[in-house]
Scaffold this motif. Structure first.
Motif, PDB file in Angstrom:
ATOM      1  N   GLN A  21      46.287  18.576  59.830  1.00  9.91           N
ATOM      2  CA  GLN A  21      47.718  18.380  59.596  1.00  9.91           C
ATOM      3  C   GLN A  21      48.107  16.915  59.756  1.00  9.91           C
ATOM      4  OE1 GLN A  21      50.001  20.850  58.543  1.00  9.91           O
ATOM      5  NE2 GLN A  21      51.086  18.936  58.118  1.00  9.91           N
ATOM      6  N   LEU A  22      47.509  16.226  60.725  1.00 11.64           N
ATOM      7  CA  LEU A  22      47.773  14.798  60.888  1.00 11.64           C
ATOM      8  C   LEU A  22      47.335  14.020  59.646  1.00 11.64           C
ATOM      9  CD1 LEU A  22      46.665  14.182  64.589  1.00 11.64           C
ATOM     10  CD2 LEU A  22      48.998  14.096  63.688  1.00 11.64           C
ATOM     11  N   ILE A  23      46.188  14.397  59.084  1.00 11.32           N
ATOM     12  CA  ILE A  23      45.700  13.740  57.880  1.00 11.32           C
ATOM     13  C   ILE A  23      46.632  14.009  56.709  1.00 11.32           C
ATOM     14  CG2 ILE A  23      43.842  13.756  56.170  1.00 11.32           C
ATOM     15  CD1 ILE A  23      41.881  14.161  58.484  1.00 11.32           C
ATOM     16  N   ASP A  24      47.057  15.260  56.550  1.00  9.27           N
ATOM     17  CA  ASP A  24      47.985  15.600  55.466  1.00  9.27           C
ATOM     18  C   ASP A  24      49.307  14.855  55.620  1.00  9.27           C
ATOM     19  OD1 ASP A  24      46.159  17.277  54.302  1.00  9.27           O
ATOM     20  OD2 ASP A  24      47.057  19.138  55.035  1.00  9.27           O
ATOM     21  N   ASP A  25      49.777  14.735  56.854  1.00  7.86           N
ATOM     22  CA  ASP A  25      51.037  14.014  57.102  1.00  7.86           C
ATOM     23  C   ASP A  25      50.905  12.552  56.693  1.00  7.86           C
ATOM     24  OD1 ASP A  25      52.147  16.327  58.079  1.00  7.86           O
ATOM     25  OD2 ASP A  25      51.957  15.767  60.198  1.00  7.86           O
ATOM     26  N   MET A  26      49.733  11.938  56.957  1.00  5.32           N
ATOM     27  CA  MET A  26      49.536  10.537  56.583  1.00  5.32           C
ATOM     28  C   MET A  26      49.445  10.398  55.071  1.00  5.32           C
ATOM     29  SD  MET A  26      49.475   7.629  58.057  1.00  5.32           S
ATOM     30  CE  MET A  26      49.337   5.952  57.402  1.00  5.32           C
ATOM     31  N   ILE A  27      48.841  11.364  54.414  1.00 10.19           N
ATOM     32  CA  ILE A  27      48.802  11.346  52.949  1.00 10.19           C
ATOM     33  C   ILE A  27      50.203  11.395  52.384  1.00 10.19           C
ATOM     34  CG2 ILE A  27      48.166  12.724  50.924  1.00 10.19           C
ATOM     35  CD1 ILE A  27      45.573  13.456  52.404  1.00 10.19           C
ATOM     36  N   ASP A  28      51.018  12.288  52.912  1.00  6.51           N
ATOM     37  CA  ASP A  28      52.394  12.428  52.419  1.00  6.51           C
ATOM     38  C   ASP A  28      53.201  11.153  52.683  1.00  6.51           C
ATOM     39  OD1 ASP A  28      51.541  14.961  51.834  1.00  6.51           O
ATOM     40  OD2 ASP A  28      52.703  15.961  53.407  1.00  6.51           O
ATOM     41  N   LEU A  29      53.012  10.571  53.870  1.00  7.49           N
ATOM     42  CA  LEU A  29      53.710   9.328  54.200  1.00  7.49           C
ATOM     43  C   LEU A  29      53.268   8.204  53.267  1.00  7.49           C
ATOM     44  CD1 LEU A  29      55.558   7.712  56.175  1.00  7.49           C
ATOM     45  CD2 LEU A  29      53.468   7.196  57.466  1.00  7.49           C
ATOM     46  N   THR A  30      51.981   8.141  52.971  1.00  9.82           N
ATOM     47  CA  THR A  30      51.458   7.098  52.090  1.00  9.82           C
ATOM     48  C   THR A  30      52.107   7.177  50.716  1.00  9.82           C
ATOM     49  OG1 THR A  30      49.347   7.050  53.262  1.00  9.82           O
ATOM     50  CG2 THR A  30      49.374   6.166  51.020  1.00  9.82           C
ATOM     51  N   ALA A  31      52.210   8.376  50.167  1.00  8.41           N
ATOM     52  CA  ALA A  31      52.850   8.541  48.857  1.00  8.41           C
ATOM     53  C   ALA A  31      54.302   8.080  48.897  1.00  8.41           C
ATOM     54  CB  ALA A  31      52.768   9.999  48.421  1.00  8.41           C
ATOM     55  N   LYS A  32      55.003   8.472  49.928  1.00 10.31           N
ATOM     56  CA  LYS A  32      56.416   8.091  50.066  1.00 10.31           C
ATOM     57  C   LYS A  32      56.566   6.578  50.180  1.00 10.31           C
ATOM     58  CE  LYS A  32      60.441   8.762  53.076  1.00 10.31           C
ATOM     59  NZ  LYS A  32      60.944   9.460  54.290  1.00 10.31           N
ATOM     60  N   GLU A  33      55.720   5.951  50.984  1.00  9.73           N
ATOM     61  CA  GLU A  33      55.840   4.517  51.207  1.00  9.73           C
ATOM     62  C   GLU A  33      55.356   3.699  50.015  1.00  9.73           C
ATOM     63  OE1 GLU A  33      57.556   3.196  53.555  1.00  9.73           O
ATOM     64  OE2 GLU A  33      57.942   5.200  54.340  1.00  9.73           O
ATOM     65  N   ILE A  34      54.418   4.218  49.250  1.00 11.86           N
ATOM     66  CA  ILE A  34      54.017   3.535  48.017  1.00 11.86           C
ATOM     67  C   ILE A  34      55.213   3.434  47.081  1.00 11.86           C
ATOM     68  CG2 ILE A  34      52.721   3.865  45.866  1.00 11.86           C
ATOM     69  CD1 ILE A  34      50.337   4.756  47.543  1.00 11.86           C
TER      70      ILE A  34
END
Length: 359
Positions: A150-163
């Protein structure tokens, strides 16, 4: 340029000499040099000072390592130097979770940049998406596999948002504009190198993959001019792929590196380049976690188009669509340089051709 700084000893000699030390202006002396990466074209090292503080040392070669006979102008150094200096002063970017390293020193004669060290424990987005990636021990302790995922998925989602957040600011709020910054961001070294690649390497690659017939339609009407038509262009990073991004998972921040290809180009250039790599990662199960790569691609679609099932290529400019299978073919030809265990490069190129021609 007198020498190529292609090993740690040469870098240490440069930093330790009276001339080099005085030119850099650092109060502390460098006591050690660690190689960070060789990349395809640049040499990157970590400088360790007397007090154990560190900085990143980057030297620009005049050759591509993947193709020894290829000339690649080290003058791209001036592009990155200018980009880091300007972006480091942009107030609008200070609100972003994506940051650029601070420029500490630049040597115009030797094509050397010394910049802020983002940290030893950070991971590239490419490595983060690999199937064997594990969270740092400090983030794994006491957590179940489900919680770690879940931590990894959260970072993926954050990365997309911040890109999306960063690229919008880069396009609309940063002061670099075609009418004011043609020098240096017309980036003639990049376009000269790209034109050479299309004129020499592309025909050889098409022949090597036995795709002459398939590329006939793609190249029909192409006059050899790879530059986007003048008009509605914007400032882009230009090398926006997962290896250019460093993730700090504990602080949930991202560093964006390698600005030497920044220039004025089509609006979808950066996004489409990132998506092209994720498209390839999804097809490389021997190396990458295909589910995580697919998740990031879907999240980018969701952030940009409001639909995770959208398709970035359908939304891109005609020039981007035309060049998509060409870009894939270049990456397939260089797959060994990236360490990608791809068993079917020709099939990936054929699939990219079909995708580029889908209405």
């Amino acid at each position: 340029m007198a020498i190529t700084l292609d090993d740690c000893e040469k870098v240490l000699n440069y930093m330790s000499s009276d001339e080099g030390h005085k030119k850099c202006g650092f109060e502390l002396k460098v006591v050690d040099v660690e190689k960070v990466s060789g990349g395809l074209a640049n040499y990157v090292y970590r400088l360790v000072f007397e007090d154990k503080s560190t900085a990143i040392f980057k030297h620009y070669s005049n050759q591509l390592k993947a193709i020894s006979e290829a000339q690649f102008s080290p003058k791209r150094y001036f592009i990155e130097k200018s980009a880091l200096k300007i972006l480091g002063e942009e107030e609008s970017l200070k609100e972003c979770r994506i940051s650029t390293p601070k420029l500490l020193y630049a040597d115009d004669d030797m094509y050397i940049i010394i910049m802020q060290d983002c940290g030893r424990s950070l991971v590239t987005l490419s490595d983060f998406l690999k199937k064997d990636y594990e969270l740092p021990e400090s983030m794994r302790n006491g957590k179940s596999n489900e919680e770690q995922n879940q931590l990894i998925d959260d970072m993926i989602d954050l990365t997309a948002k911040e890109i999306r957040n960063f690229l919008i600011k880069l396009a609309t709020e940063v002061s670099i504009r075609p009418e004011t910054h043609q020098d240096p961001f017309s980036n003639e070294p990049f376009w000269d190198g790209a034109t050479h690649a299309f004129g020499t390497w592309l025909p050889a690659m098409i022949k090597g993959f036995e795709l002459e017939k398939e590329f006939d339609q793609i190249m029909t009407g192409f006059d050899g001019n790879i530059r986007p038509p003048p008009g509605d262009l914007q400032f882009v990073h230009g090398d926006f792929w997962p290896n250019s991004m460093l993730l700090d998972l504990e602080k949930r921040t991202i560093w964006l590196l390698d600005w030497e290809m920044s220039r004025f180009d089509t609006k979808s250039k950066d996004l489409s380049q990132m998506c092209m790599f994720l498209w390839i990662f999804k097809r490389t199960p021997a190396v990458f976690d295909t589910a995580r790569s697919a998740r990031l691609l879907k999240r980018l679609h969701l952030e940009y188009y409001g639909d995770e099932n959208a398709d970035w290529l359908e939304k891109s400019e005609p020039l981007v669509k035309r060049f998509f299978p060409i870009g894939v073919m270049f990456l397939m030809a260089w797959k060994d340089q990236f360490g990608w265990d791809l068993k079917n490069p020709r099939e990936n190129i054929l699939e990219a051709i079909v995708k580029s021609q889908t209405p």
